[in-house]
Scaffold this active site. Structure first.
Site, PDB file in Angstrom:
ATOM      1  N   SER A 174       1.815  -2.181   0.471  1.00  0.00           N
ATOM      2  CA  SER A 174       0.251  -2.644   0.724  1.00  0.00           C
ATOM      3  C   SER A 174      -0.689  -2.377  -0.601  1.00  0.00           C
ATOM      4  CB  SER A 174      -0.140  -2.055   1.992  1.00  0.00           C
ATOM      5  OG  SER A 174      -0.137  -0.807   1.706  1.00  0.00           O
ATOM      6  N   CYS A 175      -0.157  -1.673  -1.330  1.00  0.00           N
ATOM      7  CA  CYS A 175      -0.993  -1.325  -2.476  1.00  0.00           C
ATOM      8  C   CYS A 175      -1.187  -2.572  -3.425  1.00  0.00           C
ATOM      9  CB  CYS A 175      -0.610  -0.185  -3.462  1.00  0.00           C
ATOM     10  SG  CYS A 175      -0.479   1.525  -2.476  1.00  0.00           S
ATOM     11  N   VAL A 176      -2.330  -2.537  -4.344  1.00  0.00           N
ATOM     12  CA  VAL A 176      -2.450  -3.696  -5.220  1.00  0.00           C
ATOM     13  C   VAL A 176      -2.157  -3.278  -6.588  1.00  0.00           C
ATOM     14  CG1 VAL A 176      -4.030  -5.280  -5.957  1.00  0.00           C
ATOM     15  CG2 VAL A 176      -3.725  -4.889  -3.650  1.00  0.00           C
ATOM     16  N   GLY A 233      -0.352  -5.992  -2.188  1.00  0.00           N
ATOM     17  CA  GLY A 233      -0.915  -6.518  -0.967  1.00  0.00           C
ATOM     18  C   GLY A 233      -0.392  -7.021   0.156  1.00  0.00           C
TER      19      GLY A 233
END
Lengths: 156, 188
Positions: free
Chosen positions: A27-29, A89
């Site tokens: 989910s990190c970018v 993301g």
């Protein structure tokens, strides 16, 4: 070539001889910002959409401070002239029953908002979906290699 | 932790109808950004079973297994062991994944339940969900979800031996609200 792994919340800068990597982007970018003239680049591993950094927090824990850090580090040119690429993301964890846990979408919204505030546009992206990614950023040519968990690879 | 593990061991044994022995290999508590594991800097795959829990104690729980071990366990759950023909890839098969989901429900649910009973707390787990992806992406997504409201994580390494078949399991627990705990230190 030196491969520099960028952990969660951290950011790293490199030049033509470096490769900046994020393993297991969920989910990190991954925010890759590149200066084409100097062939220097920054890779930020953004964890959360918003918040106020605490003393000692790494530079890319939140979207806004991460973009600031990238611009400051490559401060020679106006932000709008920097080349920006994004990956990540995703909604890797099946958290649809708890909508507020869809951090991936919220992270992307926050990064786009923070970039727009500074007049920066995204040149290429591989974002969203439900699968993890590993990225390798090459400041030599600004290429962002994105590999999915299934083995598919593309260069942004 | 031991109470939770014992509850999971007993429930897994009931589910499989086989002798199951659980060993607690290690328990550690760390800052969310301080966890270090070999699979965090690689692209190894994992089967993950995720549960959010609510009640007196809230938070996130992720059970991760190496795909080969998870597939072996799924075959045990489905009773395929010893068949002449090779079974299908359990991780590509709805029925096997469903069996694994039940396993995750038991592991995470009973683990949490055992701890909650010991602490005399009510914990209400949501239905579990399973997925297969890179171990680092799964773990990092859990940490990102937890980091909104918490700063610490509990990592449990355990091994379940099912009739001699070892199944190493990593369980990550991020309590976001715990009675008597200090105010959350995530998003401020």
């Amino acid at each position: 070539m030196t491969v520099v792994a960028v952990p969660m919340g951290e950011a790293a800068a490199g030049g033509p001889g470096d490769v900046l990597a994020i393993y297991g982007l969920g989910s990190c970018v991954a925010l890759a910002v590149w200066d084409p003239e100097t062939r220097r680049g920054v890779l930020c591993h953004i964890v959360l959409p918003e918040g106020t950094p605490a003393p000692g927090d790494p530079p890319a824990r939140f979207a806004g401070p991460a973009v600031d850090w990238a611009v400051r580090t490559l401060g020679r040119v106006p932000p709008r002239d920097l080349v920006v690429k994004l990956a990540g993301g995703a909604s890797v964890l099946p958290t649809q029953h708890v909508p507020m846990l869809d951090i991936g979408r919220r992270n992307l919204d926050a990064v786009f908002r923070e970039l727009a505030r500074r007049g920066m546009r995204v040149a290429a992206e591989d974002t969203g979906g439900k699968y993890g990614r590993t990225v390798f950023f090459h400041p030599a040519d600004g290429g962002l290699v994105v590999r999915t968990a299934g083995g598919k690879e593309q260069v942004l | 932790m031991v109470h939770g593990l014992a509850a999971a061991e007993s429930a897994l044994s009931d589910l499989l109808g086989r002798r199951v022995e659980a060993s607690l290999l290690s328990v550690s508590e760390a800052e969310l950004n301080q966890v270090d594991a070999p699979w965090l800097s690689g692209e190894s795959m994992a089967v993950a079973l995720y549960q959010y829990f609510d009640g007196a104690m809230t938070g996130h729980c992720l059970v991760m297994m190496e795909p080969g071990a998870a597939a072996d366990l799924a075959r045990q759950l489905w009773g395929d062991t010893g068949r002449a023909e090779a079974p299908p890839d359990p991780l590509q098969d709805e029925a096997y994944l469903s069996a694994l989901l039940e396993l995750g429900n038991i592991l995470a649910g009973r683990f949490l339940g055992g701890m909650a009973d010991h602490l005399r707390l009510e914990v209400l787990p949501t239905p579990p969900a399973s997925t297969v992806d890179s171990a680092a992406a799964l773990f990092n997504s859990l940490v990102a979800a937890g980091a909104q409201f918490a700063r610490r994580i509990v990592m449990v390494a355990a091994s379940f031996s099912v009739e001699g078949l070892p199944v190493p399991v990593t369980l990550a627990l991020i309590p976001t609200q715990f009675p008597g705990a200090a105010a959350p230190g995530g998003e401020r």
